[in-house]
Design an enzyme around this catalytic site. Structure first.
Site, mmCIF file in Angstrom:
data_model
loop_
_atom_site.group_PDB
_atom_site.id
_atom_site.type_symbol
_atom_site.label_atom_id
_atom_site.label_comp_id
_atom_site.label_asym_id
_atom_site.label_seq_id
_atom_site.Cartn_x
_atom_site.Cartn_y
_atom_site.Cartn_z
ATOM 1 N N HIS A 1 62.659 80.612 28.361
ATOM 2 C CA HIS A 1 61.417 80.546 29.142
ATOM 3 C C HIS A 1 60.953 81.989 29.336
ATOM 4 O O HIS A 1 61.057 82.553 30.415
ATOM 5 C CB HIS A 1 61.710 79.871 30.483
ATOM 6 N N ARG B 1 53.638 75.591 38.175
ATOM 7 C CA ARG B 1 53.414 77.025 38.172
ATOM 8 C C ARG B 1 53.029 77.583 36.812
ATOM 9 O O ARG B 1 52.074 78.333 36.671
ATOM 10 C CB ARG B 1 54.695 77.785 38.578
ATOM 11 N N THR B 2 53.813 77.232 35.800
ATOM 12 C CA THR B 2 53.601 77.897 34.516
ATOM 13 C C THR B 2 52.208 77.578 33.980
ATOM 14 O O THR B 2 51.438 78.469 33.621
ATOM 15 C CB THR B 2 54.700 77.501 33.511
ATOM 16 N N ARG C 1 54.529 74.339 26.059
ATOM 17 C CA ARG C 1 55.823 73.930 26.625
ATOM 18 C C ARG C 1 56.246 72.632 25.956
ATOM 19 O O ARG C 1 55.420 71.737 25.771
ATOM 20 C CB ARG C 1 55.709 73.721 28.136
ATOM 21 N N LYS D 1 50.803 59.444 19.392
ATOM 22 C CA LYS D 1 50.493 58.643 18.200
ATOM 23 C C LYS D 1 51.375 59.063 17.031
ATOM 24 O O LYS D 1 51.213 58.576 15.920
ATOM 25 C CB LYS D 1 49.029 58.858 17.790
HETATM 26 C C1 NCD Z 1 61.316 76.507 35.566
HETATM 27 C C2 NCD Z 1 61.324 75.788 34.231
HETATM 28 O O1 NCD Z 1 60.383 75.062 33.922
HETATM 29 O O2 NCD Z 1 62.266 76.009 33.486
HETATM 30 N N1 NCD Z 1 60.133 76.365 36.261
HETATM 31 C C3 NCD Z 1 59.153 77.290 36.067
HETATM 32 O O3 NCD Z 1 58.564 77.374 35.031
HETATM 33 N N2 NCD Z 1 58.911 78.152 37.075
HETATM 34 C C4 NCD Z 1 62.480 76.222 36.410
HETATM 35 C C5 NCD Z 1 62.822 74.795 36.701
HETATM 36 O O4 NCD Z 1 62.123 73.866 36.276
HETATM 37 O O5 NCD Z 1 63.822 74.604 37.369
#
Ligand code: NCD
Length: 311
Positions: A129, A51-52, A101, A80
């Protein structure tokens, strides 16, 4: 130049204007379809995501921009031995904005400190997040009309769940919020967040059984047990199905309670709940695109109204 590391990087006023913009973007897609023409978003994902990452990319495409990036550390020069600081200096030469991320807490902050372009924290380990929190707040504000005066139950892995940590911090700035933390003992909210709640004199309780409190909630925020952050598999297996929201449990809830989940879901919400009008988690995923469109436009300087007031 502004970055987004934590939801608190935006004032409450700025968030409100950001959400107004996201709502307008939802209604008037054509008006914004070219505002990022010629701009590039880099998505640097050192940890899995559906999703993100894809919602960031969809958001940039909806604004007319382009995207580039990597979706796992093994396909980047991190494999590397390149540092995040060096990677971001180089990405700054290729793109106009970056969503990152990383499994290590604080890595996007290190990147932001060395970057020549705005950096967005798209999740750092078990820490924060912020764009999921913006998604959650936009969903609540759009569907209920307000971000004040409700009881929210956060249920599941409250120890490792970064979405929960970010959301609590963000909600502490709004009036009349009651928190109910529902988790097994092993997965309780970290002490540093409890201290913050106490310092801000927040109204909160910690319980183990969902059935005991579900009837009092206006919002139920379910989360998955974060397998990848566990030290051993046995503990994960013991705890993974601790909560399963079924039709029977939902029958004990208020008729207008909203069920949210950042997704991905594993077992914690039974699929039969998806058709209940209270299930809002797929709508929530859709709002994730609008809020990221608003965020990208704002950080690139195309929405000066979001930042232009002192508050
Ligand atoms: C979440 C995350 O990555 O922290 N997912 C997301 O970005 N919607 C929640 C999860 O992984 O449980």
């Amino acid at each position: 130049m502004r970055h987004l590391m934590s939801p608190l990087d935006f004032s409450v006023g700025e968030l409100n204007r950001l959400f107004d913009l996201a709502n307008d973007m939802e209604k008037n897609r054509d008006k914004y379809a070219h505002i990022c023409d010629g701009k590039k978003l880099a998505t640097c994902f050192y940890e899995p995501s559906t999703r993100t990452r894809l919602s960031f990319e969809a958001a940039m495409m909806n604004l007319g921009g382009n995207v580039l990036g990597f979706s796992e550390a093994s396909s980047s020069s991190a494999s590397k031995g390149e540092s995040v600081s060096d990677t971001i200096r180089v990405i700054s030469c290729y793109a106009d904005i970056c969503a990152m991320r990383h499994p290590k807490e604080g890595a996007p902050m290190v990147a932001a400190s060395r970057s020549l372009i705005p950096v967005i924290n798209a999740g750092d380990g078990g820490h924060q997040h912020p764009t999921q929190t913006l998604t959650d707040l936009l969903t609540i504000r759009t569907l209920t009309g307000s971000l004040e005066n409700f009881t929210i139950g956060l249920c599941g892995d409250l120890k490792f769940g970064r979405t929960v940590h970010s959301l609590i911090r963000a909600l502490l700035r709004y009036k009349g919020i009651k928190f109910v933390f529902i988790s097994p003992d092993e997965l309780k909210i970290p002490d540093y967040i409890i201290t913050e709640l106490q310092e801000k004199e927040a109204d909160f309780t910690e319980v183990t059984k969902l059935e005991d409190v579900i009837g009092n909630l206006d919002i139920l925020y379910m989360t998955r047990v974060q397998r990848e952050r566990f030290f051993n598999e046995e503990d994960y297996i013991r705890l993974k199905d601790f909560y399963v929201l079924t039709k029977e449990k939902l029958a004990m809830a208020k008729e207008n309670m909203m069920v949210l989940h950042p997704l991905p879901r594993v077992n914690e919400i039974s699929v039969e709940v998806d058709d209940d009008p209270r299930a809002a988690y797929f709508k929530q995923a859709q709002y994730g695109v609008y809020v990221r469109m608003a965020l990208i436009a704002t950080l690139l300087g195309f929405a000066p109204e979001v930042f232009d007031k002192e508050d």
